[in-house]
Design an enzyme around this catalytic site. Structure first.
Site, mmCIF file in Angstrom:
data_model
loop_
_atom_site.group_PDB
_atom_site.id
_atom_site.type_symbol
_atom_site.label_atom_id
_atom_site.label_comp_id
_atom_site.label_asym_id
_atom_site.label_seq_id
_atom_site.Cartn_x
_atom_site.Cartn_y
_atom_site.Cartn_z
ATOM 1 C CB ILE A 6 87.307 53.047 40.900
ATOM 2 C CG1 ILE A 6 88.135 53.530 40.077
ATOM 3 C CG2 ILE A 6 86.168 54.220 41.326
ATOM 4 C CD1 ILE A 6 87.405 53.816 38.632
ATOM 5 C CG ASN A 86 84.336 58.200 44.251
ATOM 6 O OD1 ASN A 86 83.990 59.392 44.262
ATOM 7 N ND2 ASN A 86 83.502 57.452 44.344
ATOM 8 C CE1 TYR A 153 81.783 64.425 52.891
ATOM 9 C CE2 TYR A 153 81.656 66.907 52.590
ATOM 10 C CZ TYR A 153 81.919 65.403 52.032
ATOM 11 O OH TYR A 153 81.976 65.657 50.663
HETATM 12 P P1 NAP Z 1 77.104 59.159 46.548
HETATM 13 O O1 NAP Z 1 76.371 59.318 45.339
HETATM 14 O O2 NAP Z 1 76.418 59.182 47.827
HETATM 15 O O3 NAP Z 1 78.204 57.685 46.338
HETATM 16 C C1 NAP Z 1 79.079 57.432 47.629
HETATM 17 C C2 NAP Z 1 79.655 56.236 47.029
HETATM 18 O O4 NAP Z 1 80.455 55.806 48.263
HETATM 19 C C3 NAP Z 1 78.728 54.942 46.661
HETATM 20 O O5 NAP Z 1 79.244 54.119 45.600
HETATM 21 C C4 NAP Z 1 78.660 54.119 47.917
HETATM 22 O O6 NAP Z 1 78.389 52.754 47.684
HETATM 23 C C5 NAP Z 1 80.074 54.164 48.554
HETATM 24 N N1 NAP Z 1 80.244 54.099 49.800
HETATM 25 C C6 NAP Z 1 79.441 54.860 51.011
HETATM 26 N N2 NAP Z 1 79.723 54.334 52.037
HETATM 27 C C7 NAP Z 1 80.428 53.109 51.996
HETATM 28 C C8 NAP Z 1 81.004 52.071 52.718
HETATM 29 N N3 NAP Z 1 80.651 52.187 54.057
HETATM 30 N N4 NAP Z 1 81.686 51.116 52.465
HETATM 31 C C9 NAP Z 1 81.849 51.149 50.763
HETATM 32 N N5 NAP Z 1 81.398 52.120 50.039
HETATM 33 C C10 NAP Z 1 80.779 53.171 50.409
HETATM 34 O O7 NAP Z 1 78.273 60.238 46.810
HETATM 35 P P2 NAP Z 1 79.029 61.087 45.563
HETATM 36 O O8 NAP Z 1 78.416 62.490 45.551
HETATM 37 O O9 NAP Z 1 79.216 60.378 44.498
HETATM 38 O O10 NAP Z 1 80.386 61.214 46.392
HETATM 39 C C11 NAP Z 1 81.569 60.560 46.081
HETATM 40 C C12 NAP Z 1 82.908 61.479 46.521
HETATM 41 O O11 NAP Z 1 82.709 62.841 46.257
HETATM 42 C C13 NAP Z 1 82.742 61.273 48.238
HETATM 43 O O12 NAP Z 1 84.174 61.102 48.621
HETATM 44 C C14 NAP Z 1 81.979 62.711 48.387
HETATM 45 O O13 NAP Z 1 82.520 63.168 49.810
HETATM 46 C C15 NAP Z 1 82.859 63.562 47.501
HETATM 47 N N6 NAP Z 1 82.231 64.686 47.259
HETATM 48 C C16 NAP Z 1 80.724 64.898 46.554
HETATM 49 C C17 NAP Z 1 80.154 66.106 46.364
HETATM 50 C C18 NAP Z 1 78.896 66.284 45.860
HETATM 51 O O14 NAP Z 1 78.449 67.402 45.801
HETATM 52 N N7 NAP Z 1 78.229 65.025 45.429
HETATM 53 C C19 NAP Z 1 80.968 67.307 46.636
HETATM 54 C C20 NAP Z 1 82.196 67.013 47.197
HETATM 55 C C21 NAP Z 1 82.818 66.221 47.419
HETATM 56 P P3 NAP Z 1 77.531 51.807 48.384
HETATM 57 O O15 NAP Z 1 76.368 52.531 49.191
HETATM 58 O O16 NAP Z 1 77.002 50.735 47.253
HETATM 59 O O17 NAP Z 1 78.587 51.234 49.488
#
Ligand code: NAP
Length: 250
Positions: A6, A86, A153
């Protein structure tokens, strides 16, 4: 034993999904740039098998190495192996002419190049493992509808969807092929939504709408989303699913 790799497991949806899957008869190999203490404590409490690899997915030349490290934790006779791509980032937000080269490159590296290289390595390196193998890509509605201000994005998630469609065609012909699905999870109350709400209207015209979603309680919790995703990846019917899915309609 079911094995789950993951990405983005330190916060948001990835953390909630990891917490959901830990503890039963599963092996979790999680990754993000920073570890999550709570997840490690939960694994200890529940005797769960968890390995956390700190890694920056923007370092694309090292992704094969990351997949080797993940695979090194697969037991000899796993029941299934699943890769959940993810991790993701929304930045840069703003009109494309104002996005820097570095910001565009990083968004595409984390959201698209990394899942593609990890999936490629996963398929190649696990070819001889004749167990169910799954890839779940976390896409977005933004990959299917354009939003002004989110060009990188939107492009990355549209790319992830179409990449999944292509890999599905290739893998369908393989005797022990990988089943790949790309799912739009809805709108979830995570740090990513906080970043969106903190944007100014010049950069992202729909910011008020996203603030309203939060105020009206229309966001899903990471736990609700993780529950649905866990059901999806553990479903007996996973191999029959369409490639492109929307979690809100499942
Ligand atoms: P989030 O809370 O911002 O978490 C993002 C995760 O990705 C964190 O664990 C972060 O870990 C990791 N990450 C970011 N940049 C990284 C890098 N350079 N290397 C390694 N890990 C990295 O986002 P979320 O909302 O849970 O999003 C998860 C997924 O769902 C994403 O693909 C997002 O596009 C998708 N999504 C989210 C939403 C929404 O409404 N939240 C809607 C549609 C799709 P670290 O910072 O510790 O590296």
């Amino acid at each position: 034993m079911d094995v789950f790799f993951i990405t983005g497991a330190s916060r948001g949806i990835g953390l909630a999904l990891s917490k959901k899957l830990i503890g039963s008869n599963n092996v979790l190999v999680c990754t993000a740039r920073s570890k999550n203490q709570e997840l490690e404590e939960l694994a200890n409490e529940q005797n769960g098998k968890l390995v956390f690899l700190e890694f920056d997915l923007a370092e694309t030349p090292r992704l094969e190495e990351l997949m080797d490290a993940m695979i090194s934790h697969v037991p000899e006779f796993p029941s299934s192996i699943t890769l959940v791509n993810n991790a993701g980032m929304i930045e840069p937000i703003g009109h494309t002419e104002d996005n820097s080269q570095a910001a565009i490159e990083k968004n595409i590296a984390v959201n698209l190049t990394a899942p593609m290289i990890l999936t490629s390595a996963f398929i190649r390196k696990l070819k001889e493992k004749h167990v169910p193998k799954r890839v779940l890509n976390i896409s977005s509605g933004a990959g299917r509808h354009a939003y002004a201000g989110w060009s990188s994005y939107c492009a990355s998630k549209a790319g992830l969807d179409h990449y999944s469609n292509t890999v599905a065609l290739e893998q369908k012909k393989e005797p022990f092929g990988v089943k790949i699905v790309s799912v739009a999870p809805g709108i979830i109350d995570t740090d990513m939504q906080k970043e969106i709400r903190a944007t100014n209207t010049q950069k992202f015209g729909l910011v008020k709408q996203f603030i309203e979603y939060k105020e009206k309680g229309l966001l899903s919790t990471p736990e609700e989303t993780a529950s649905k995703l866990a059901d999806l990846i553990q479903s007996d019917h996973f191999s029959e699913l369409d490639v492109l899915l929307d979690l809100s309609t499942i």
